[in-house]
Write a protein that holds these residues in place. Structure first.
Motif, PDB file in Angstrom:
ATOM      1  N   GLU A   1      26.967  42.616  41.445  1.00 20.61           N
ATOM      2  CA  GLU A   1      27.259  42.930  42.842  1.00 20.61           C
ATOM      3  C   GLU A   1      27.315  41.626  43.628  1.00 20.61           C
ATOM      4  O   GLU A   1      26.410  40.800  43.542  1.00 20.61           O
ATOM      5  CB  GLU A   1      26.192  43.853  43.430  1.00 20.61           C
ATOM      6  N   LEU A   2      28.389  41.453  44.396  1.00 21.64           N
ATOM      7  CA  LEU A   2      28.580  40.252  45.193  1.00 21.64           C
ATOM      8  C   LEU A   2      28.438  40.595  46.679  1.00 21.64           C
ATOM      9  O   LEU A   2      28.458  41.779  47.055  1.00 21.64           O
ATOM     10  CB  LEU A   2      29.965  39.655  44.925  1.00 21.64           C
ATOM     11  N   PRO A   3      28.325  39.586  47.522  1.00 21.44           N
ATOM     12  CA  PRO A   3      28.288  39.850  48.967  1.00 21.44           C
ATOM     13  C   PRO A   3      29.570  40.539  49.442  1.00 21.44           C
ATOM     14  O   PRO A   3      30.587  40.562  48.740  1.00 21.44           O
ATOM     15  CB  PRO A   3      28.151  38.444  49.569  1.00 21.44           C
ATOM     16  N   TYR A   4      29.504  41.117  50.649  1.00 25.35           N
ATOM     17  CA  TYR A   4      30.649  41.779  51.284  1.00 25.35           C
ATOM     18  C   TYR A   4      31.135  42.983  50.467  1.00 25.35           C
ATOM     19  O   TYR A   4      32.329  43.288  50.436  1.00 25.35           O
ATOM     20  CB  TYR A   4      31.798  40.792  51.508  1.00 25.35           C
ATOM     21  N   GLU A   5      30.204  43.668  49.783  1.00 20.95           N
ATOM     22  CA  GLU A   5      30.501  44.886  49.036  1.00 20.95           C
ATOM     23  C   GLU A   5      31.527  44.651  47.929  1.00 20.95           C
ATOM     24  O   GLU A   5      32.280  45.555  47.558  1.00 20.95           O
ATOM     25  CB  GLU A   5      30.975  45.989  49.976  1.00 20.95           C
ATOM     26  N   LEU A   6      31.545  43.457  47.385  1.00 16.67           N
ATOM     27  CA  LEU A   6      32.431  43.135  46.276  1.00 16.67           C
ATOM     28  C   LEU A   6      31.703  43.344  44.953  1.00 16.67           C
ATOM     29  O   LEU A   6      30.489  43.193  44.851  1.00 16.67           O
ATOM     30  CB  LEU A   6      32.911  41.690  46.372  1.00 16.67           C
ATOM     31  N   GLY A   7      32.462  43.687  43.923  1.00 17.86           N
ATOM     32  CA  GLY A   7      31.928  43.788  42.574  1.00 17.86           C
ATOM     33  C   GLY A   7      32.677  42.846  41.651  1.00 17.86           C
ATOM     34  O   GLY A   7      33.885  42.624  41.808  1.00 17.86           O
ATOM     35  N   LEU A   8      31.979  42.261  40.681  1.00 15.99           N
ATOM     36  CA  LEU A   8      32.581  41.351  39.715  1.00 15.99           C
ATOM     37  C   LEU A   8      32.267  41.842  38.307  1.00 15.99           C
ATOM     38  O   LEU A   8      31.110  42.105  37.980  1.00 15.99           O
ATOM     39  CB  LEU A   8      32.046  39.935  39.898  1.00 15.99           C
ATOM     40  N   SER A   9      33.291  41.972  37.480  1.00 18.87           N
ATOM     41  CA  SER A   9      33.117  42.389  36.088  1.00 18.87           C
ATOM     42  C   SER A   9      33.810  41.390  35.168  1.00 18.87           C
ATOM     43  O   SER A   9      35.001  41.098  35.345  1.00 18.87           O
ATOM     44  CB  SER A   9      33.705  43.792  35.868  1.00 18.87           C
ATOM     45  N   LEU A  10      33.062  40.860  34.199  1.00 13.62           N
ATOM     46  CA  LEU A  10      33.606  39.991  33.157  1.00 13.62           C
ATOM     47  C   LEU A  10      33.517  40.773  31.853  1.00 13.62           C
ATOM     48  O   LEU A  10      32.460  41.294  31.504  1.00 13.62           O
ATOM     49  CB  LEU A  10      32.800  38.695  33.046  1.00 13.62           C
ATOM     50  N   ARG A  11      34.601  40.868  31.088  1.00 13.22           N
ATOM     51  CA  ARG A  11      34.612  41.724  29.913  1.00 13.22           C
ATOM     52  C   ARG A  11      35.324  41.054  28.750  1.00 13.22           C
ATOM     53  O   ARG A  11      36.172  40.176  28.932  1.00 13.22           O
ATOM     54  CB  ARG A  11      35.286  43.055  30.235  1.00 13.22           C
ATOM     55  N   GLY A  12      34.987  41.516  27.555  1.00 13.35           N
ATOM     56  CA  GLY A  12      35.659  41.032  26.364  1.00 13.35           C
ATOM     57  C   GLY A  12      35.512  42.047  25.248  1.00 13.35           C
ATOM     58  O   GLY A  12      34.626  42.908  25.272  1.00 13.35           O
ATOM     59  N   GLY A  13      36.399  41.949  24.261  1.00 14.58           N
ATOM     60  CA  GLY A  13      36.341  42.882  23.146  1.00 14.58           C
ATOM     61  C   GLY A  13      37.025  42.313  21.918  1.00 14.58           C
ATOM     62  O   GLY A  13      37.773  41.326  21.993  1.00 14.58           O
ATOM     63  N   TYR A  14      36.750  42.952  20.789  1.00 17.86           N
ATOM     64  CA  TYR A  14      37.374  42.535  19.528  1.00 17.86           C
ATOM     65  C   TYR A  14      37.724  43.778  18.727  1.00 17.86           C
ATOM     66  O   TYR A  14      36.867  44.644  18.507  1.00 17.86           O
ATOM     67  CB  TYR A  14      36.447  41.642  18.715  1.00 17.86           C
TER      68      TYR A  14
END
Length: 240
Positions: A172-185
């Protein structure tokens, strides 16, 4: 194809796959139901476009019980360069919390392509979430394609024995922002690893109250036998 769609991961900002995000209670009691509708400029699933880099309209319906059981369905248009025009997912699962920081989920998903030929397949999956880290694996236990003979280097048939490993970091980031980092194989059973690939991506999302959730997304495949051009796309999701 699939369920990384508008939903299960929507809470983390991934507007691309099935539909299992927040649920609204029908009434006070153990049962709840929710629905969702959304649009994306490119339907990305596990690093690959399901719409030939075109847009998609998507939506679903979900049921949940306070015990941790859930079930639902989700639909999206697709474009595989043939007569296959839409995807219909059916899924069920069970999940719960071990403590305030650790939770788990088990699921069963059937990916159907009613107007396609020998494309349907089904997976069983398990994942665990510890604070901001989620990791899991999915196993394909059924596929209409009997084998993968003649499959091109940049294509894949989903057949029994395929394994998909995935992980994500959600903040959860400021200003009601969301951050998602993803990866797969993806570890395919056929072709001695010739079709296996890794992928990764980033999503920044923001909730806009009654207007839904908006996201800006980046995805990339890490193997040049596939379309490894960077994919930047936008998404919108509204839940009811």
């Amino acid at each position: 194809m699939k369920t990384q769609s508008i939903s299960a991961l929507a809470a983390a900002g991934l507007l691309v796959m099935g539909a299992t995000a927040s649920r609204i209670a029908l009434a006070e009691g153990p049962h709840s139901v929710s629905a969702n509708i959304g649009a994306v400029s490119n339907y990305m699933w596990r690093g690959q476009s399901q719409t030939d880099n075109g847009p998609a309209i998507q939506g679903g319906l979900d049921y949940a019980h306070e015990s941790g059981f859930s079930a639902g369905t989700w639909v999206s248009n697709v474009d595989f360069g043939d007569d296959t025009n839409y995807e219909l997912d059916l899924y069920t699962g069970f999940g719960g919390s071990i403590n305030d920081d650790l939770s788990y989920e088990l699921n069963l998903i059937y990916y159907a392509y009613p107007d396609g030929r020998d494309l349907d397949f089904s997976e069983i999956g398990a994942s665990a979430t510890y604070k901001w880290l989620t990791a899991g694996v999915a196993y394909t236990f059924y596929g209409q394609a009997d084998d993968a003979d003649g499959v091109a280097d940049d294509e894949a048939n989903y057949i029994e024995g395929d394994l998909y490993y995935h992980a994500s970091l959600d903040f959860e980031l400021p200003y009601e922002l969301g951050l998602s980092l993803r990866g797969g194989y993806y570890d395919f059973r056929y072709n001695d690893g010739g079709n296996d690939y890794a992928h990764w991506g980033v999503t920044v999302s923001r909730e806009a109250g009654d207007f839904g959730t908006f996201s800006l997304n980046y995805d990339q495949v890490g193997r040049d036998t596939y379309d490894d051009d960077p994919k930047v796309w936008v998404g919108w999701l509204k839940e009811f």
